[in-house]
Write a protein that holds these residues in place. Structure first.
Motif, PDB file in Angstrom:
ATOM      1  N   LEU A 163      90.675  15.293  25.936  1.00  0.00           N
ATOM      2  CA  LEU A 163      90.214  16.169  24.865  1.00  0.00           C
ATOM      3  C   LEU A 163      89.150  17.136  25.396  1.00  0.00           C
ATOM      4  O   LEU A 163      88.152  16.704  25.967  1.00  0.00           O
ATOM      5  N   GLY A 164      89.384  18.429  25.249  1.00  0.00           N
ATOM      6  CA  GLY A 164      88.414  19.426  25.678  1.00  0.00           C
ATOM      7  C   GLY A 164      88.635  19.984  27.073  1.00  0.00           C
ATOM      8  O   GLY A 164      87.971  20.945  27.467  1.00  0.00           O
ATOM      9  N   GLU A 165      89.556  19.420  27.831  1.00  0.00           N
ATOM     10  CA  GLU A 165      89.749  19.843  29.215  1.00  0.00           C
ATOM     11  C   GLU A 165      90.164  21.312  29.311  1.00  0.00           C
ATOM     12  O   GLU A 165      89.655  22.063  30.162  1.00  0.00           O
ATOM     13  N   ASP A 166      91.076  21.748  28.441  1.00  0.00           N
ATOM     14  CA  ASP A 166      91.498  23.149  28.468  1.00  0.00           C
ATOM     15  C   ASP A 166      90.375  24.088  28.035  1.00  0.00           C
ATOM     16  O   ASP A 166      90.293  25.231  28.500  1.00  0.00           O
ATOM     17  N   ILE A 167      89.513  23.621  27.139  1.00  0.00           N
ATOM     18  CA  ILE A 167      88.392  24.454  26.705  1.00  0.00           C
ATOM     19  C   ILE A 167      87.442  24.720  27.873  1.00  0.00           C
ATOM     20  O   ILE A 167      86.870  25.806  27.991  1.00  0.00           O
ATOM     21  N   ALA A 168      87.291  23.751  28.752  1.00  0.00           N
ATOM     22  CA  ALA A 168      86.465  23.963  29.951  1.00  0.00           C
ATOM     23  C   ALA A 168      86.990  25.148  30.751  1.00  0.00           C
ATOM     24  O   ALA A 168      86.223  25.983  31.244  1.00  0.00           O
ATOM     25  N   SER A 169      88.311  25.247  30.886  1.00  0.00           N
ATOM     26  CA  SER A 169      88.912  26.367  31.609  1.00  0.00           C
ATOM     27  C   SER A 169      88.746  27.670  30.851  1.00  0.00           C
ATOM     28  O   SER A 169      88.447  28.716  31.445  1.00  0.00           O
ATOM     29  N   LEU A 170      88.954  27.648  29.546  1.00  0.00           N
ATOM     30  CA  LEU A 170      88.817  28.859  28.739  1.00  0.00           C
ATOM     31  C   LEU A 170      87.424  29.464  28.904  1.00  0.00           C
ATOM     32  O   LEU A 170      87.269  30.681  29.034  1.00  0.00           O
ATOM     33  N   ILE A 171      86.418  28.619  28.927  1.00  0.00           N
ATOM     34  CA  ILE A 171      85.039  29.103  28.985  1.00  0.00           C
ATOM     35  C   ILE A 171      84.645  29.584  30.376  1.00  0.00           C
ATOM     36  O   ILE A 171      83.941  30.587  30.519  1.00  0.00           O
ATOM     37  N   ALA A 172      85.123  28.900  31.418  1.00  0.00           N
ATOM     38  CA  ALA A 172      84.543  29.114  32.745  1.00  0.00           C
ATOM     39  C   ALA A 172      85.457  29.720  33.798  1.00  0.00           C
ATOM     40  O   ALA A 172      84.973  30.133  34.845  1.00  0.00           O
ATOM     41  N   ASP A 173      86.751  29.801  33.559  1.00  0.00           N
ATOM     42  CA  ASP A 173      87.666  30.253  34.613  1.00  0.00           C
ATOM     43  C   ASP A 173      87.825  31.775  34.557  1.00  0.00           C
ATOM     44  O   ASP A 173      88.677  32.301  33.844  1.00  0.00           O
ATOM     45  N   GLU A 174      86.988  32.480  35.340  1.00  0.00           N
ATOM     46  CA  GLU A 174      87.026  33.939  35.428  1.00  0.00           C
ATOM     47  C   GLU A 174      87.014  34.588  34.045  1.00  0.00           C
ATOM     48  O   GLU A 174      87.742  35.547  33.773  1.00  0.00           O
TER      49      GLU A 174
END
Length: 342
Positions: A249-260
């Motif tokens: 839960l939340g793993e994709d949100i980490a990418s949305l916020i921080a990946d370029e």
């Protein structure tokens, strides 16, 4: 494998018959590279299709060719999109949150070929903070529905990346002395408080992962960054599902916020997106007993050492400054900015 012009035309007649819901007898086409590398290529194919009644219909479709290759800790990712489309996963998406339609798919011995819907919309650095927030809420709603309803089409799939994928990548990166030793060296150009943030994460990683591994396991895109997200008419379209699989839960949100992503608004987007994501997920699943999603920690696990690598090997001072700024933004993220109770 090089495709002949006659083969392309024959395939396009099948593809466009499905895409346009017409009987196509003739087709003209041109190709334009969208993106690609040594193991894959994505092309825009466009032209005019002629129907049985001699109507001329302009069209745009996407042709994606993926060669066999082995991603670290995920050897079958090269064929995953083919497998997902073959499983008829269209049924698990909604009109507001979906992937491109696939009109024709072929699995060869060492490559896959997909003919898909062409997606237009706002993407990449053009996404606004309001769009980030809607993307996060729709993702939460989708993952919550999948978690609650457990559709057979999804849970019977064999070729999905494992929930341990991000942890394995973190451990793999951490074992690389070039980055591990760099943040512990006296001549490191990253400010000490940012190095300390990463070192402290390493020292407590086992305990943090134990907490993360208690979170609900959901279907994750796992490459959920702004270039794979298209916002059009208040609908969310996602491309490139080859890394998708089970995650926390939340793993994709980490990418949305921080990946370029939008560096200037990272801290603001952190609070808004986590809140919106939880709001969406809560439509289907009660998460009142979850005290933290550990999204800041997941951001550091997934991107921390990548950013260190970019600092160390930056070719310009400007690039180095950008990566340090991103680390600073991550440092400044605070769960106090999240406006709902987790």
């Amino acid at each position: 494998m090089r495709i002949s012009e006659s083969s392309i035309s024959e395939t396009l007649i099948k593809v466009l018959g499905k895409a346009l819901s017409e009987e196509i007898i003739e087709v003209s086409y041109e190709m334009e590279q969208l993106k690609g590398g040594t193991v894959g290529a994505v092309k825009l194919v466009y032209g005019v299709a002629i129907t049985k009644e001699r109507k001329e219909l302009p069209y745009k479709v996407v042709y994606k060719r993926q060669k066999r290759w082995e991603r670290f800790a995920d050897p079958d990712s090269w064929r995953r999109e083919y497998d997902l489309y073959a499983a008829n996963l269209d049924t698990v998406f909604s009109d507001l949150f979906r992937w491109p339609k696939c009109y024709y798919a072929e699995l060869l011995e060492d490559e896959t070929q997909l003919w898909m819907e062409y997606i237009e919309g706002i993407s990449g650095q053009m996404l606004t903070s309001a769009m980030y927030e809607q993307v996060a809420e729709e993702l939460g709603r989708f993952q919550g529905r999948m978690y609650a309803q457990r559709p057979e089409e999804l849970y019977s799939l064999k070729n999905l990346s494992s929930k341990e994928y991000s942890k394995k990548n973190y451990v793999h990166y951490r074992s690389w002395y070039e980055v591990y030793d760099y943040i512990r060296a006296e001549n490191c150009e990253i400010p000490k408080h940012l190095c300390d943030m990463l070192i402290e994460l390493d020292e407590h990683s086992d305990q943090i992962w134990e907490c993360i591994e208690r979170l609900p396991v959901v279907l994750c895109h796992k490459d959920f960054w702004v270039e794979n997200i298209f916002y059009t008419e208040q609908k969310i379209m996602l491309i490139d599902w080859d890394t998708s699989g089970w995650g926390y839960l939340g793993e994709d949100i980490a990418s949305l916020i921080a990946d370029e992503s939008d560096v200037a608004h990272m801290v603001e987007n952190y609070g808004k997106c986590v809140s919106a994501y939880c709001r969406g997920f809560s439509k289907y699943v009660d998460i009142a007993n979850i005290k933290s999603l550990y999204i800041k920690e997941m951001i550091l696990f997934i991107f921390g050492y990548r950013l260190v690598e970019k600092v160390k090997f930056a070719e310009t001072a400007e690039e180095k400054t950008i990566q340090i700024d991103i680390l600073q933004k991550i440092h400044d993220m605070d769960d106090k900015n999240i406006t709902i109770n987790l």
